[in-house]
Design an enzyme around this catalytic site. Sequence first.
Site, mmCIF file in Angstrom:
data_model
loop_
_atom_site.group_PDB
_atom_site.id
_atom_site.type_symbol
_atom_site.label_atom_id
_atom_site.label_comp_id
_atom_site.label_asym_id
_atom_site.label_seq_id
_atom_site.Cartn_x
_atom_site.Cartn_y
_atom_site.Cartn_z
ATOM 1 N N CYS A 191 51.280 69.068 26.300
ATOM 2 C CA CYS A 191 50.414 68.021 25.733
ATOM 3 C C CYS A 191 51.179 67.324 24.598
ATOM 4 C CB CYS A 191 49.120 68.635 25.208
ATOM 5 S SG CYS A 191 49.336 69.579 23.681
ATOM 6 N N GLU A 216 52.967 77.010 24.110
ATOM 7 C CA GLU A 216 54.235 76.497 23.591
ATOM 8 C C GLU A 216 54.345 76.654 22.071
ATOM 9 O OE1 GLU A 216 52.020 74.962 25.586
ATOM 10 O OE2 GLU A 216 52.903 73.208 26.533
ATOM 11 N N CYS A 219 52.265 69.765 21.761
ATOM 12 C CA CYS A 219 53.364 70.665 22.127
ATOM 13 C C CYS A 219 54.666 69.900 22.337
ATOM 14 C CB CYS A 219 52.978 71.477 23.349
ATOM 15 S SG CYS A 219 51.617 72.607 22.986
ATOM 16 N N HIS A 233 48.205 76.847 21.625
ATOM 17 C CA HIS A 233 48.742 76.666 22.976
ATOM 18 C C HIS A 233 49.953 77.586 23.143
ATOM 19 C CE1 HIS A 233 47.021 72.406 24.044
ATOM 20 N NE2 HIS A 233 46.081 73.270 23.700
#
Lengths: 155, 155
Positions: free
Chosen positions: A84, A56, A87, A54
């Site tokens: 999420c 992040e 993260c 992801h």
Amino acid sequence: MIHDDLYYMDKAIHLAQHAASIDEVPVGCVIVCHGQIIARAYNKKEHSQQAIDHAEIRAIAQASRRLKSWRLEGCTLYVTLEPCMMCMGAIIQARIEKVVYGASDPKGGCANTVLSITDIHGFNHYPTIVSGVRQNECASLLKSYFKSKRKGKTA
Amino acid sequence: MIHDDLYYMDKAIHLAQHAASIDEVPVGCVIVCHGQIIARAYNKKEHSQQAIDHAEIRAIAQASRRLKSWRLEGCTLYVTLEPCMMCMGAIIQARIEKVVYGASDPKGGCANTVLSITDIHGFNHYPTIVSGVRQNECASLLKSYFKSKRKGKTA
């Protein structure tokens, strides 16, 4: 030069646009330390076939390489979509001071939506959360992406 | 050959012992797919100065490289310490089927302790959770490690 949240979120939006251009879910992220952008990343999960890729997580890894420390105290993370659980957890682990996000994520957002981080007691760090910065632009990017994917499937 | 949870947890414990030997918080993890260990990792956060370098995250990345897929459906993750929020989120993201852990983590465990994953509604995947496998051995490793760290500080 001092910039505001809108300036940094625009940088994250550019990264999200790049993700969309390579057929990834458009999420972009920058990490800022003392006014300077120290990490820039976009979601790359499909290309790398890594669930952890992801925006992040990639930005946090980059920022730690840059600062030569896992402690990102004093840093602000800007991301176009609400983080999420993974993260949000990484943000806590890295002691990031502030998180600014654009669009809410009703399917997995763990800052305020599916889960509110402040409702959980017992962590040794809680970042400040700012939501809804450039919300419409961030949400539009995602809507357009998923609309084009559905079109592709029915074409 | 079919092995049971104790067998795989022992492998994770060996990795945790290795982490302790290089002065990292002793947490070890293996991922098993159709009876085969496809990833082995230990916590490496201090050496790499990366907050994301928990045993589980490193094992998930390794398993995805091995299977050439971010989807780890059908896999079981064995870890000596209850996963934190970041690692629990990564387990969900990677669609890992089952998580088996040893010691509970009262300071950050997000399978059952600080947060119970089944209390959160709205995720698109929930792993089966098995807790307390080789609990005493896993907890002892952590206790010994932190005791030796405190001794070092007061020496």
